[in-house]
Scaffold this active site. Structure first.
Site, PDB file in Angstrom:
ATOM      1  N   TRP A   1       1.006  -1.070   0.048  1.00  0.00           N
ATOM      2  CA  TRP A   1      -0.320   0.222   0.002  1.00  0.00           C
ATOM      3  C   TRP A   1       0.882   1.416  -0.135  1.00  0.00           C
ATOM      4  O   TRP A   1       1.158   1.894   0.556  1.00  0.00           O
ATOM      5  CB  TRP A   1      -1.175  -0.236   1.749  1.00  0.00           C
ATOM      6  CG  TRP A   1      -1.446   0.939   1.248  1.00  0.00           C
ATOM      7  CD1 TRP A   1      -2.625   1.542   1.047  1.00  0.00           C
ATOM      8  CD2 TRP A   1      -1.931   1.372   2.453  1.00  0.00           C
ATOM      9  NE1 TRP A   1      -3.585   2.694   1.459  1.00  0.00           N
ATOM     10  CE2 TRP A   1      -3.473   2.840   2.805  1.00  0.00           C
ATOM     11  CE3 TRP A   1      -1.777   1.728   4.145  1.00  0.00           C
ATOM     12  CZ2 TRP A   1      -3.816   3.917   3.014  1.00  0.00           C
ATOM     13  CZ3 TRP A   1      -2.097   2.911   4.831  1.00  0.00           C
ATOM     14  CH2 TRP A   1      -3.310   3.165   4.573  1.00  0.00           C
TER      15      TRP A   1
ATOM     16  N   ASP B   1      -1.021  -5.596   9.234  1.00  0.00           N
ATOM     17  CA  ASP B   1      -1.679  -3.993   9.239  1.00  0.00           C
ATOM     18  C   ASP B   1      -2.377  -4.845   8.521  1.00  0.00           C
ATOM     19  O   ASP B   1      -2.701  -5.727   7.857  1.00  0.00           O
ATOM     20  CB  ASP B   1      -1.558  -3.265   8.031  1.00  0.00           C
ATOM     21  CG  ASP B   1      -2.046  -2.369   7.162  1.00  0.00           C
ATOM     22  OD1 ASP B   1      -3.326  -2.122   8.133  1.00  0.00           O
ATOM     23  OD2 ASP B   1      -1.618  -1.226   6.342  1.00  0.00           O
TER      24      ASP B   1
ATOM     25  N   LYS C   1     -13.706  -0.722   5.686  1.00  0.00           N
ATOM     26  CA  LYS C   1     -13.857  -1.163   4.583  1.00  0.00           C
ATOM     27  C   LYS C   1     -14.944  -2.750   5.073  1.00  0.00           C
ATOM     28  O   LYS C   1     -16.372  -2.252   4.779  1.00  0.00           O
ATOM     29  CB  LYS C   1     -12.909  -2.248   3.615  1.00  0.00           C
ATOM     30  CG  LYS C   1     -11.703  -1.531   3.812  1.00  0.00           C
ATOM     31  CD  LYS C   1     -11.483  -0.367   2.159  1.00  0.00           C
ATOM     32  CE  LYS C   1     -11.025   0.475   1.807  1.00  0.00           C
ATOM     33  NZ  LYS C   1      -9.605   0.580   2.689  1.00  0.00           N
TER      34      LYS C   1
HETATM   35  N1  PMP Z   1      -3.633  -0.478   4.799  1.00  0.00           N
HETATM   36  C1  PMP Z   1      -4.328  -1.254   3.815  1.00  0.00           C
HETATM   37  C2  PMP Z   1      -3.438  -2.522   3.532  1.00  0.00           C
HETATM   38  C3  PMP Z   1      -4.822  -0.115   3.147  1.00  0.00           C
HETATM   39  O1  PMP Z   1      -5.188  -0.958   2.016  1.00  0.00           O
HETATM   40  C4  PMP Z   1      -5.781   0.427   3.695  1.00  0.00           C
HETATM   41  C5  PMP Z   1      -7.036   1.272   3.379  1.00  0.00           C
HETATM   42  N2  PMP Z   1      -6.648   1.596   2.346  1.00  0.00           N
HETATM   43  C6  PMP Z   1      -5.442   0.969   5.192  1.00  0.00           C
HETATM   44  C7  PMP Z   1      -4.528   0.538   6.135  1.00  0.00           C
HETATM   45  C8  PMP Z   1      -5.767   2.335   5.704  1.00  0.00           C
HETATM   46  O2  PMP Z   1      -7.463   2.187   5.359  1.00  0.00           O
HETATM   47  P1  PMP Z   1      -8.126   3.203   6.158  1.00  0.00           P
HETATM   48  O3  PMP Z   1      -7.418   4.620   6.683  1.00  0.00           O
HETATM   49  O4  PMP Z   1      -9.469   3.999   5.603  1.00  0.00           O
HETATM   50  O5  PMP Z   1      -9.015   3.024   7.357  1.00  0.00           O
END
Ligand code: PMP
Length: 414
Positions: free
Chosen positions: A123, A212, A248
């Site tokens: 990411w 993560d 998500k």
């Molecule tokens: N880690 C990963 C691997 C992700 O794909 C995402 C969302 N795209 C996030 C963390 C964090 O997303 P958010 O801050 O919306 O919770």
């Protein structure tokens, strides 16, 4: 002057079929079922707009902790986990990075710098987040390096490369960032037996695992299954941390509902470490937002709502799997040059299609947008647009395919 028509000119029209996705959203909005979590929150007389405490809403981050670590295994006692609410998964990644950069001691082999290992690719924000903290406020810099992950020729996990990289170059006190499930952007996860080997390596070399978890329940449709690697590492007694997002799996994107969990060796250390993370939180955001985490807590604390949520997760993950299958079948039917099995073997909402930057560029002419890396969001496919997308992919692959010297179908540009 002609008399007015008694009826409207359009009176014979039939009602057009509703768009399935938007109709579903509309039905949900119109639903007045009193058990809707948000309605429960609005009806709650204790709900107000006061500040939350610095670590956030305790029912939320404790329930979030149980969702990740499970409640069955007594080898992971709760008093060894420091939890707090964060600005979603991004905030959890950041506060974890900041805390480790500041406080994780390095046990250096002479001259070696502390390193955070991230997968190649990962990411994109992981790079930014760790670069922001890399100078380390303790004056002990932490360097960002990548370990092999994606094997382009087979579009699968380069497990040997990953293990070789870490075996040869990672040293005690380094951090390794691991995606708990549904690896973003590749959609490729290690198998359970590969996870066990990664855990062995981390234990043997004294690496600090940073999980993560942004897609729990979204990958396999099963919350416990998607948290399995974390629990496996945790029950070995390793110290580790988890950045957890509900964007998500609960659809709370803009509410920024997330949590950070630090698993330590004993309760006493956990309390001290937690006070340091709380101190960071105070300096950075003072106190986290209160609306989204309260919705999440309403759901997570109510067994009937948890059951409904689990059914939704199965629906969403199955839909993604069926779209993968449908895209694959369509490309097979079209005999699109190249191999496409990876589309069904990958998991989660993203797929690394293997399309080249040039092909991605050409797809824009068909109004299809994906990242230059060829990553698509499978969640964006539906039964109405699937054939169009497959036809477009077929067209651009054929347009760019190099003539195959062995008379075979050729490859799709790799
Ligand atoms: N880690 C990963 C691997 C992700 O794909 C995402 C969302 N795209 C996030 C963390 C964090 O997303 P958010 O801050 O919306 O919770």
């Amino acid at each position: 002057m002609a008399p007015l028509q008694p009826e409207s000119l359009f009176s014979k029209l039939e009602t057009a079929p509703a768009d399935e996705v938007f109709a579903l959203m509309g039905d949900f909005q119109a639903d007045t079922f009193p058990e809707k979590a948000e309605q429960l929150l609005l009806d709650d007389p204790t709900f107000d707009h006061e500040y939350l405490p610095i670590p956030g809403y305790a029912p939320f981050y404790n329930l979030a902790r149980d969702l990740i670590f499970g409640t069955e295994d007594s080898s992971i006692p709760k008093d060894r986990i420091a939890s707090l609410q964060t600005i979603s998964g991004t905030g959890a990644n950041h506060i974890g990075a900041r805390f480790l950069a500041d406080h994780l001691p390095h046990l250096p082999t002479a001259g070696a710098k502390r390193t955070i290992w991230i997968s190649d690719p990962t990411w994109a924000n992981h790079h930014l987040i760790w670069n922001l903290v890399s100078s380390g406020s303790s004056g002990n810099p932490i360097e960002l390096k990548t370990y092999a992950y994606y094997h382009e020729p087979t579009r699968s996990l380069n497990f040997d490369g990953m293990m070789k990289d870490l075996e040869a170059n990672a040293t005690t006190g380094d951090v390794i960032l691991l995606h708990a499930c549904a690896h973003n952007p590749t959609g490729i996860d290690p198998t359970r037996s590969q996870w066990l080997q990664i855990a062995d390596l981390c234990e043997r070399k004294g690496l600090f695992p940073f999980f993560d978890s942004a897609y729990q329940g979204f990958a396999s449709g099963d919350l416990d299954n998607d948290a399995w690697p974390i629990r496996e590492f945790a029950k070995r007694g390793m110290e580790l941390c988890v950045a957890q997002s509900f964007s998500k799996n609960l659809g709370l994107y803009g509410q920024r509902a997330g949590a950070f969990h630090l698993l330590c060796r004993n309760a006493e250390v956990t309390a001290r470490a937690r006070s340091q993370v709380v101190e960071l939180q105070r300096g950075e955001i003072s106190t986290p937002p209160s609306y989204g985490p309260r919705i999440a807590a309403k759901i997570l604390s109510d067994p009937a709502l948890v059951e409904m949520w689990k059914e939704d997760l199965v629906t969403m993950s199955s839909r993604i799997k069926s779209m993968r299958r449908a895209l694959y079948d369509e490309l097979q039917k079209l005999q699109t040059p190249g191999t496409w099995e990876h589309i069904i073997n990958q998991i989660g909402m993203f797929s690394y299609t293997g399309l080249t930057k040039e092909q991605v560029g050409l797809l824009r002419e068909y109004h299809i947008y994906m990242l230059d890396s060829g990553r698509i969001s499978i969640a964006g496919l539906n039964t109405s647009n699937l054939k169009y997308v497959a036809d477009a992919i077929d067209a651009v692959v054929r347009k760019t395919a190099k003539p195959a010297s062995n008379g075979s179908n050729g490859s799709n540009g790799h």
